[in-house]
Design a protein around this motif. Structure first.
Motif, PDB file in Angstrom:
ATOM      1  N   ALA A   1      38.541  39.185  30.561  1.00 28.67           N
ATOM      2  CA  ALA A   1      39.802  38.469  30.355  1.00 28.67           C
ATOM      3  C   ALA A   1      39.700  37.623  29.093  1.00 28.67           C
ATOM      4  CB  ALA A   1      40.113  37.581  31.555  1.00 28.67           C
ATOM      5  N   GLU A   2      40.827  37.525  28.399  1.00 29.82           N
ATOM      6  CA  GLU A   2      40.866  36.674  27.208  1.00 29.82           C
ATOM      7  C   GLU A   2      40.950  35.203  27.570  1.00 29.82           C
ATOM      8  OE1 GLU A   2      43.690  37.858  24.261  1.00 29.82           O
ATOM      9  OE2 GLU A   2      42.960  39.922  24.235  1.00 29.82           O
ATOM     10  N   LYS A   3      41.445  34.933  28.777  1.00 30.50           N
ATOM     11  CA  LYS A   3      41.521  33.543  29.232  1.00 30.50           C
ATOM     12  C   LYS A   3      41.307  33.500  30.741  1.00 30.50           C
ATOM     13  CE  LYS A   3      44.146  29.329  29.106  1.00 30.50           C
ATOM     14  NZ  LYS A   3      45.378  28.645  28.762  1.00 30.50           N
ATOM     15  N   VAL A   4      40.289  32.772  31.157  1.00 36.35           N
ATOM     16  CA  VAL A   4      39.997  32.605  32.574  1.00 36.35           C
ATOM     17  C   VAL A   4      40.816  31.448  33.109  1.00 36.35           C
ATOM     18  CG1 VAL A   4      38.206  32.111  34.268  1.00 36.35           C
ATOM     19  CG2 VAL A   4      37.652  33.423  32.238  1.00 36.35           C
ATOM     20  N   GLU A   5      41.595  31.730  34.138  1.00 42.37           N
ATOM     21  CA  GLU A   5      42.425  30.691  34.746  1.00 42.37           C
ATOM     22  C   GLU A   5      41.672  29.943  35.844  1.00 42.37           C
ATOM     23  OE1 GLU A   5      45.363  29.838  33.611  1.00 42.37           O
ATOM     24  OE2 GLU A   5      45.471  31.480  32.165  1.00 42.37           O
ATOM     25  N   ASP A   6      40.906  30.678  36.646  1.00 42.83           N
ATOM     26  CA  ASP A   6      40.232  30.104  37.812  1.00 42.83           C
ATOM     27  C   ASP A   6      38.730  30.326  37.710  1.00 42.83           C
ATOM     28  OD1 ASP A   6      39.507  29.123  40.288  1.00 42.83           O
ATOM     29  OD2 ASP A   6      40.342  30.819  41.414  1.00 42.83           O
ATOM     30  N   LEU A   7      38.008  29.317  37.215  1.00 44.28           N
ATOM     31  CA  LEU A   7      36.557  29.434  37.066  1.00 44.28           C
ATOM     32  C   LEU A   7      35.854  29.654  38.397  1.00 44.28           C
ATOM     33  CD1 LEU A   7      35.815  26.640  34.433  1.00 44.28           C
ATOM     34  CD2 LEU A   7      35.974  29.102  34.049  1.00 44.28           C
ATOM     35  N   ALA A   8      36.384  29.077  39.456  1.00 43.81           N
ATOM     36  CA  ALA A   8      35.751  29.192  40.773  1.00 43.81           C
ATOM     37  C   ALA A   8      35.724  30.632  41.263  1.00 43.81           C
ATOM     38  CB  ALA A   8      36.483  28.302  41.781  1.00 43.81           C
ATOM     39  N   GLN A   9      36.699  31.440  40.874  1.00 44.09           N
ATOM     40  CA  GLN A   9      36.759  32.841  41.290  1.00 44.09           C
ATOM     41  C   GLN A   9      35.499  33.598  40.858  1.00 44.09           C
ATOM     42  OE1 GLN A   9      40.211  34.870  39.776  1.00 44.09           O
ATOM     43  NE2 GLN A   9      39.576  36.853  40.577  1.00 44.09           N
ATOM     44  N   TYR A  10      34.884  33.165  39.766  1.00 43.99           N
ATOM     45  CA  TYR A  10      33.698  33.823  39.221  1.00 43.99           C
ATOM     46  C   TYR A  10      32.444  32.957  39.362  1.00 43.99           C
ATOM     47  CZ  TYR A  10      37.531  36.436  37.211  1.00 43.99           C
ATOM     48  OH  TYR A  10      38.682  37.163  37.054  1.00 43.99           O
TER      49      TYR A  10
END
Length: 158
Positions: free
Chosen positions: A103-112
């Protein structure tokens, strides 16, 4: 007298970096052009300090380079690293390629699990104020890659 703890920590880090190198630095066979994106790229000679943290385990190890380009543990004893074990660690962290950009922009760091990463590598570079911080999140669903992101970049890689 050598302390066993720094040797064990260095061994663990070498195993982790070897796995990362295996996944990120594989060169495609058959003479094909390697078009995988670089996650980061720095000149090996510009790295002055290297810190590897395993936050979930509460462990870390750090190293620094002296004016003669020799590497040492950055602890109270400041022992030189064993060059046979140290090998190409600095080369490994100077510019690995990713499998692909997710992804060019991660919205939810917790998901990863990048909000609470498995590993953080910090590179202090000559003539740069802020160090380069690389976050390693959870494994991908296939279990053979990790989600990786530069702390100050929105881009997500595996």
């Amino acid at each position: 007298m050598l302390k066993i703890k720094p040797i064990l920590i260095l061994s663990l880090i070498l195993i982790l970096l070897a796995g990362i190198a295996y996944n990120f630095l594989k060169v495609e066979s058959g003479g094909k052009v390697d078009n995988r994106p670089l996650i980061w790229s720095v000149e090996e000679e510009t790295i002055d300090r290297l810190r590897v943290q395993l936050p979930k385990e509460g462990r870390s190890v750090a190293f620094f380079k002296d004016k003669q380009d020799k590497w040492y543990f950055d602890d109270e004893d400041e022992l030189p690293v064993d060059t046979k074990r140290w090998g190409g660690i600095v080369s490994l962290v100077s510019g690995p390629k990713s499998k692909r950009m997710i992804a060019e922009k991660v919205e939810d760091l917790a998901q990863y699990e990048l909000d609470n990463p498995q590993m953080v590598i910090t590179l202090t570079l000559q003539n740069q104020r802020a160090p380069l911080e690389i976050l390693f999140g959870r494994k991908t669903p296939q279990g053979d890659q990790y989600y990786v992101k530069l702390k100050n970049s929105p881009v997500l890689y595996i």
